[in-house]
Motif scaffolding. Structure first.
Motif, PDB file in Angstrom:
ATOM      1  N   LEU A 188      29.021  54.523  36.667  1.00 50.73           N
ATOM      2  CA  LEU A 188      27.615  54.425  36.330  1.00 50.73           C
ATOM      3  C   LEU A 188      27.330  55.063  34.983  1.00 50.73           C
ATOM      4  O   LEU A 188      28.068  55.938  34.525  1.00 50.73           O
ATOM      5  CB  LEU A 188      26.769  55.098  37.416  1.00 50.73           C
ATOM      6  CG  LEU A 188      26.907  54.510  38.827  1.00 50.73           C
ATOM      7  CD1 LEU A 188      26.158  55.376  39.825  1.00 50.73           C
ATOM      8  CD2 LEU A 188      26.421  53.071  38.874  1.00 50.73           C
TER       9      LEU A 188
ATOM     10  N   LEU B  45      19.451  52.089  33.949  1.00 51.15           N
ATOM     11  CA  LEU B  45      19.221  50.861  34.690  1.00 51.15           C
ATOM     12  C   LEU B  45      18.199  50.004  33.966  1.00 51.15           C
ATOM     13  O   LEU B  45      17.461  50.480  33.089  1.00 51.15           O
ATOM     14  CB  LEU B  45      18.702  51.178  36.106  1.00 51.15           C
ATOM     15  CG  LEU B  45      19.557  52.117  36.963  1.00 51.15           C
ATOM     16  CD1 LEU B  45      18.797  52.486  38.229  1.00 51.15           C
ATOM     17  CD2 LEU B  45      20.894  51.469  37.309  1.00 51.15           C
TER      18      LEU B  45
ATOM     19  N   ASP C 213      23.607  47.088  39.509  1.00 47.06           N
ATOM     20  CA  ASP C 213      24.292  46.418  38.401  1.00 47.06           C
ATOM     21  C   ASP C 213      24.756  45.052  38.891  1.00 47.06           C
ATOM     22  O   ASP C 213      25.794  44.930  39.538  1.00 47.06           O
ATOM     23  CB  ASP C 213      25.485  47.255  37.931  1.00 47.06           C
ATOM     24  CG  ASP C 213      26.101  46.731  36.633  1.00 47.06           C
ATOM     25  OD1 ASP C 213      26.090  45.493  36.414  1.00 47.06           O
ATOM     26  OD2 ASP C 213      26.606  47.551  35.848  1.00 47.06           O
TER      27      ASP C 213
ATOM     28  N   ARG D  10      25.783  42.445  37.179  1.00 52.11           N
ATOM     29  CA  ARG D  10      26.967  41.915  36.485  1.00 52.11           C
ATOM     30  C   ARG D  10      28.252  42.409  37.123  1.00 52.11           C
ATOM     31  O   ARG D  10      29.210  41.657  37.287  1.00 52.11           O
ATOM     32  CB  ARG D  10      26.919  42.312  35.007  1.00 52.11           C
ATOM     33  CG  ARG D  10      28.093  41.787  34.176  1.00 52.11           C
ATOM     34  CD  ARG D  10      27.942  42.190  32.723  1.00 52.11           C
ATOM     35  NE  ARG D  10      27.929  43.623  32.545  1.00 52.11           N
ATOM     36  CZ  ARG D  10      29.025  44.374  32.449  1.00 52.11           C
ATOM     37  NH1 ARG D  10      30.235  43.811  32.533  1.00 52.11           N
ATOM     38  NH2 ARG D  10      28.941  45.672  32.266  1.00 52.11           N
ATOM     39  N   ARG D  11      28.297  43.682  37.497  1.00 54.60           N
ATOM     40  CA  ARG D  11      29.507  44.250  38.099  1.00 54.60           C
ATOM     41  C   ARG D  11      29.404  44.361  39.619  1.00 54.60           C
ATOM     42  O   ARG D  11      30.294  44.908  40.254  1.00 54.60           O
ATOM     43  CB  ARG D  11      29.788  45.629  37.505  1.00 54.60           C
ATOM     44  CG  ARG D  11      30.120  45.612  36.019  1.00 54.60           C
ATOM     45  CD  ARG D  11      30.530  46.980  35.526  1.00 54.60           C
ATOM     46  NE  ARG D  11      29.415  47.938  35.616  1.00 54.60           N
ATOM     47  CZ  ARG D  11      29.552  49.257  35.473  1.00 54.60           C
ATOM     48  NH1 ARG D  11      30.748  49.780  35.248  1.00 54.60           N
ATOM     49  NH2 ARG D  11      28.498  50.049  35.551  1.00 54.60           N
TER      50      ARG D  11
END
Length: 370
Positions: free
Chosen positions: A213, A229, A258, A260-261
């Motif tokens: 993170l 974020l 997240d 995307r991940r």
């Protein structure tokens, strides 16, 4: 002996603050060498529960005038068979002459010869003991003249403070070990954790959470941080934390932070048992990335717990990875018939009622921590 504010600043406060240094008490040792006009010094710290072959922590310090001289060789000094370290009375200052062996002339001559070669003509020893926790030995040396009465009085005065700090250091080392064990277990499973307050501010994060993170300084708190974020996600996190703070014990919710991940946080109302004083978090956030245990270690663990052969354990572990019996058999170079026979033996030995039950049994056991 009267102590001035400078003594507080240069000696006593560094003893307290030095607990958190690595190695501990570096600033204190530098200040002590300057205050006593020692030429060189070392502090040796040995933990009571350390293995016999574990090297003690040794901090070497030299005055500026001796900066180019080699550090004191504590092993060579120990080999001289001076007064045994363990028999020194804790918190008492010893003169170097009290450490020499005057009962054996040859031994005394050898001790003096080696010490003189090291530039050690005058010295003061101080042993600090925290029974059952740790021992520390402090040696200060001079070459041309002996230590003053003021220097010896300084050592005597700081001794009980250093003993108290050593006990605190021992407790802190135990807590660090507990935290490291917990973090290592979570990391092997790809899990990380954060402590959040009711407003979503990060109070603490373990190394795995730090790895995955991103964080930003909290503009409203000089020492605080927030997760980096998207604005709408940050607002959702703040709202969820506020809701959980007011929720009953055991309340949980999940939030994608997240996309995307594909990182999700499991948010749980915190119910940690903390001693006073403490700043209790409102929420514990857990993330888990796609990581599995070391295959070889897991296979050995499964084999040991369930009495399986290495090949049987390898097949059982493969099933927990989502492979079918035939897929796992091909990867392990087993014929379909052999793979099926192995699976029957696995079920018989483990008591599993089928593949799903076997997977549950393995994942609920110790293999994921291997």
């Amino acid at each position: 002996m009267a102590f001035l504010p400078a003594d507080q600043r240069e000696l006593f406060l560094p003893i307290v603050e030095g607990i958190h240094e690595n190695p501990p008490w570096s600033a204190f040792m530098r200040n002590l060498v300057a205050r006593t006009y020692a030429r060189r010094a070392f502090m040796l710290i040995a933990l009571a529960n350390a293995p016999a072959d574990h090297e003690p922590t040794v901090l070497h310090v030299a005055a500026p005038r001796a900066a180019n001289e080699p550090p004191l060789d504590f092993r060579q000094i120990h080999a001289l068979n001076l007064h045994p370290y363990g028999q020194l009375r804790s918190e008492r200052v010893y003169d170097l002459d009290e450490m020499l062996d005057y009962d054996r002339r040859d031994q005394l001559a050898r001790q003096r010869e080696v010490l003189n070669a090291m530039g050690v003509r005058y010295g003061r020893w101080l042993r600090i003991s925290a029974p059952g926790v740790a021992d520390a030995w402090l040696l200060l040396v001079r070459e041309r003249e002996d230590f003053s009465a003021s220097a010896v009085a300084t050592l005597s005065t700081i001794a009980p403070h250093l003993a108290s700090a050593l006990r605190t250091l021992g407790a802190l080392i135990e807590q660090r070990l507990q935290a490291a064990m917990a973090q290592a277990a979570l990391a092997r499973m790809g899990a990380g954790q954060l402590a959040l307050d009711a407003g979503g501010r990060v109070m603490a994060a373990d190394p795995e959470a730090e790895r995955w993170l991103a964080f930003l300084p909290d503009p409203d708190h000089a020492q605080g941080r927030r997760l980096q974020l998207l604005p709408e996600t940050a607002r959702a996190l703040e709202a969820r934390c506020a809701e959980l703070a007011a929720a009953p014990a055991g309340a949980t919710t999940a939030l994608m932070v997240d996309e995307r991940r594909a990182i999700w946080l499991l948010l749980r109302k915190a119910n940690l048992a903390l001693v006073e004083p403490h700043a209790a978090p409102a929420v514990i956030a857990t993330l888990r990335m796609g990581r599995r245990e070391n295959e070889r270690s897991a296979v050995r663990t499964i084999a040991a717990i369930h009495g399986l052969s290495d090949r049987e354990a390898a097949l059982a572990h493969a099933l927990t990875m989502g492979e079918s019996i035939l897929e796992a058999g091909r990867r392990l170079r087993l014929t379909p018939e052999t793979a099926r026979n192995y699976s029957k033996r696995i079920y018989a030995k483990t008591g599993a009622r089928g593949q799903a039950d076997l997977v549950r049994m393995v994942l609920d056991g110790l293999a994921p921590f291997s």
